[in-house]
Design an enzyme around this catalytic site. Structure first.
Site, short mmCIF file in Angstrom:
data_model
loop_
_atom_site.label_atom_id
_atom_site.label_comp_id
_atom_site.label_asym_id
_atom_site.label_seq_id
_atom_site.Cartn_x
_atom_site.Cartn_y
_atom_site.Cartn_z
N SER A 142 0.86 -1.19 0.00
CA SER A 142 0.00 0.00 0.00
C SER A 142 0.89 1.23 0.00
O SER A 142 2.04 1.17 0.44
CB SER A 142 -0.86 0.02 1.26
OG SER A 142 -1.51 1.28 1.42
N TYR A 155 -2.14 -1.79 10.27
CA TYR A 155 -2.18 -1.89 8.80
C TYR A 155 -0.92 -1.27 8.20
O TYR A 155 -0.25 -1.87 7.36
CB TYR A 155 -3.43 -1.18 8.27
CG TYR A 155 -3.61 -1.23 6.77
CD1 TYR A 155 -4.16 -2.35 6.15
CD2 TYR A 155 -3.22 -0.17 5.95
CE1 TYR A 155 -4.32 -2.40 4.77
CE2 TYR A 155 -3.38 -0.21 4.58
CZ TYR A 155 -3.94 -1.32 3.99
OH TYR A 155 -4.10 -1.37 2.62
P1 NAP Z 1 -11.29 -6.13 -1.12
O1 NAP Z 1 -12.20 -5.96 -2.27
O2 NAP Z 1 -11.86 -6.13 0.24
O3 NAP Z 1 -10.41 -7.42 -1.37
C1 NAP Z 1 -9.68 -8.06 -0.35
C2 NAP Z 1 -10.02 -9.52 -0.41
O4 NAP Z 1 -9.19 -10.22 0.52
C3 NAP Z 1 -11.48 -9.80 -0.03
O5 NAP Z 1 -12.07 -10.68 -0.94
C4 NAP Z 1 -11.34 -10.43 1.34
O6 NAP Z 1 -12.36 -11.33 1.65
C5 NAP Z 1 -10.02 -11.15 1.19
N1 NAP Z 1 -9.50 -11.53 2.49
C6 NAP Z 1 -9.44 -10.80 3.63
N2 NAP Z 1 -8.93 -11.52 4.63
C7 NAP Z 1 -8.66 -12.74 4.11
C8 NAP Z 1 -8.13 -13.93 4.66
N3 NAP Z 1 -7.76 -14.02 5.96
N4 NAP Z 1 -7.99 -15.00 3.85
C9 NAP Z 1 -8.37 -14.94 2.56
N5 NAP Z 1 -8.88 -13.85 1.98
C10 NAP Z 1 -9.02 -12.76 2.75
O7 NAP Z 1 -10.21 -4.94 -1.11
P2 NAP Z 1 -9.05 -4.57 -2.16
O8 NAP Z 1 -8.92 -3.10 -2.08
O9 NAP Z 1 -9.23 -5.22 -3.46
O10 NAP Z 1 -7.80 -5.18 -1.39
C11 NAP Z 1 -6.80 -5.94 -2.04
C12 NAP Z 1 -5.45 -5.55 -1.46
O11 NAP Z 1 -5.19 -4.19 -1.78
C13 NAP Z 1 -5.37 -5.64 0.07
O12 NAP Z 1 -4.14 -6.22 0.44
C14 NAP Z 1 -5.41 -4.19 0.51
O13 NAP Z 1 -4.76 -3.97 1.73
C15 NAP Z 1 -4.68 -3.54 -0.64
N6 NAP Z 1 -4.90 -2.09 -0.77
C16 NAP Z 1 -6.13 -1.59 -1.04
C17 NAP Z 1 -6.31 -0.22 -1.14
C18 NAP Z 1 -7.65 0.40 -1.44
O14 NAP Z 1 -7.81 1.61 -1.27
N7 NAP Z 1 -8.64 -0.36 -1.89
C19 NAP Z 1 -5.22 0.63 -0.95
C20 NAP Z 1 -3.97 0.09 -0.68
C21 NAP Z 1 -3.81 -1.28 -0.59
P3 NAP Z 1 -13.65 -10.82 2.49
O15 NAP Z 1 -14.24 -9.70 1.71
O16 NAP Z 1 -14.50 -12.03 2.57
O17 NAP Z 1 -13.09 -10.36 3.80
#
Ligand code: NAP
Length: 245
Positions: A142, A155
């Site tokens: 991130s 985080y």
């Molecule tokens: P997202 O749509 O919530 O995707 C994250 C996925 O990871 C969800 O499907 C979630 O499942 C799954 N997950 C969470 N805990 C888990 C576990 N213990 N085992 C297996 N799967 C798990 O959000 P996203 O933004 O695409 O996030 C993807 C990555 O990008 C993450 O690492 C996040 O930290 C990073 N990121 C996102 C942003 C942003 O602004 N969106 C910014 C910086 C970094 P559930 O929904 O069932 O919990």
């Protein structure tokens, strides 16, 4: 020429947000997918959707912190496709709470999912890659691994850890044909943002908008494919200018 033709890719957090957009794009570029996530119903329907478009994909429900299940995911990848080429460590959770109220169990949960699991899954992939002659790991960190922000101590610490873990693994395996890089998104419109005030996030971003999962997928494709063949141990920040401030 498809950028990931016949490449076998595991994507954790692969059925939502950045992971799902990457799954679609990687499949369009010829990849064979193993999608790992928590929500079985969503996972199965997403895989059916991908198959309906002529892509190859399987879904495995798993908590990335479940060590026994990780082993099963790698065994099933091998038995289904015969190999592994790319691991995309993308699953993650956010946490927003004043640090004085964050109890140790909450701290541990965030660090376990956002950092510990990245190491553990990488270790499994590296063992495969050392046998097969090479491979690629992409970790979703991130921009908050680069800069701090109030109220997300666990985080931010975990994501900073992912960036330096990426450097360390990149260096450790540079001569053994294993590339390891991190994607560092800014504010991206996905479910992880929950009810966070979008106007606040938009105003904080120099480009005055949120990023899209599709924009992250393109950056992930760059890191996963030979387009980044001379890059390892490094991070790609895609944040609408946030960390340039
Ligand atoms: P997202 O749509 O919530 O995707 C994250 C996925 O990871 C969800 O499907 C979630 O499942 C799954 N997950 C969470 N805990 C888990 C576990 N213990 N085992 C297996 N799967 C798990 O959000 P996203 O933004 O695409 O996030 C993807 C990555 O990008 C993450 O690492 C996040 O930290 C990073 N990121 C996102 C942003 C942003 O602004 N969106 C910014 C910086 C970094 P559930 O929904 O069932 O919990």
């Amino acid at each position: 020429m498809a950028k990931l033709k016949d490449k076998v890719v595991i994507i954790t957090g692969g059925v939502s947000g950045i992971g799902a957009a990457s799954a679609e794009l990687f499949a369009e570029e010829g990849a064979k997918l193993v999608l790992v996530d928590m929500n079985e119903e969503l996972g199965n329907s997403f895989v059916e959707e991908l198959k309906g478009k002529g892509h190859e994909a399987i879904f495995m429900a798993a908590d990335v912190t479940d060590h026994d299940r990780v082993k099963e995911v790698f065994e099933t990848t091998r038995s289904t496709y015969g190999k592994l080429d790319i691991l995309f460590n993308n699953a993650g959770i956010g946490e927003v709470k004043p640090s004085e109220e964050l109890d140790y169990a909450e701290w541990r949960k965030t660090v376990e999912i956002d950092l510990d699991a990245v190491f553990y899954w990488s270790q499994f992939a590296i063992k495969e890659f050392l046998k097969s002659g090479g491979g690629v790991i992409v970790n979703t960190a991130s921009m908050y691994g680069w800069v701090g922000s109030p109220g997300s101590a666990a985080y931010n610490a975990a994501k900073g850890g992912v960036i330096n873990l990426t450097r360390s693994l990149g260096l450790e395996y540079a001569e053994r044909h294993i590339r390891v890089n991190a994607l560092c998104p800014g504010f991206i419109e996905t479910p992880i943002l929950g009810d966070t005030n979008r106007e606040f996030l938009t105003n904080a971003t120099p480009m005055k908008r949120l990023g899209t999962p599709e924009e992250m997928a393109k950056a992930a494709l760059f890191l996963a494919s030979d387009d980044s063949s001379f890059m390892t141990g490094n991070s790609l920040i895609v944040d609408g200018g946030y960390t340039a401030q």
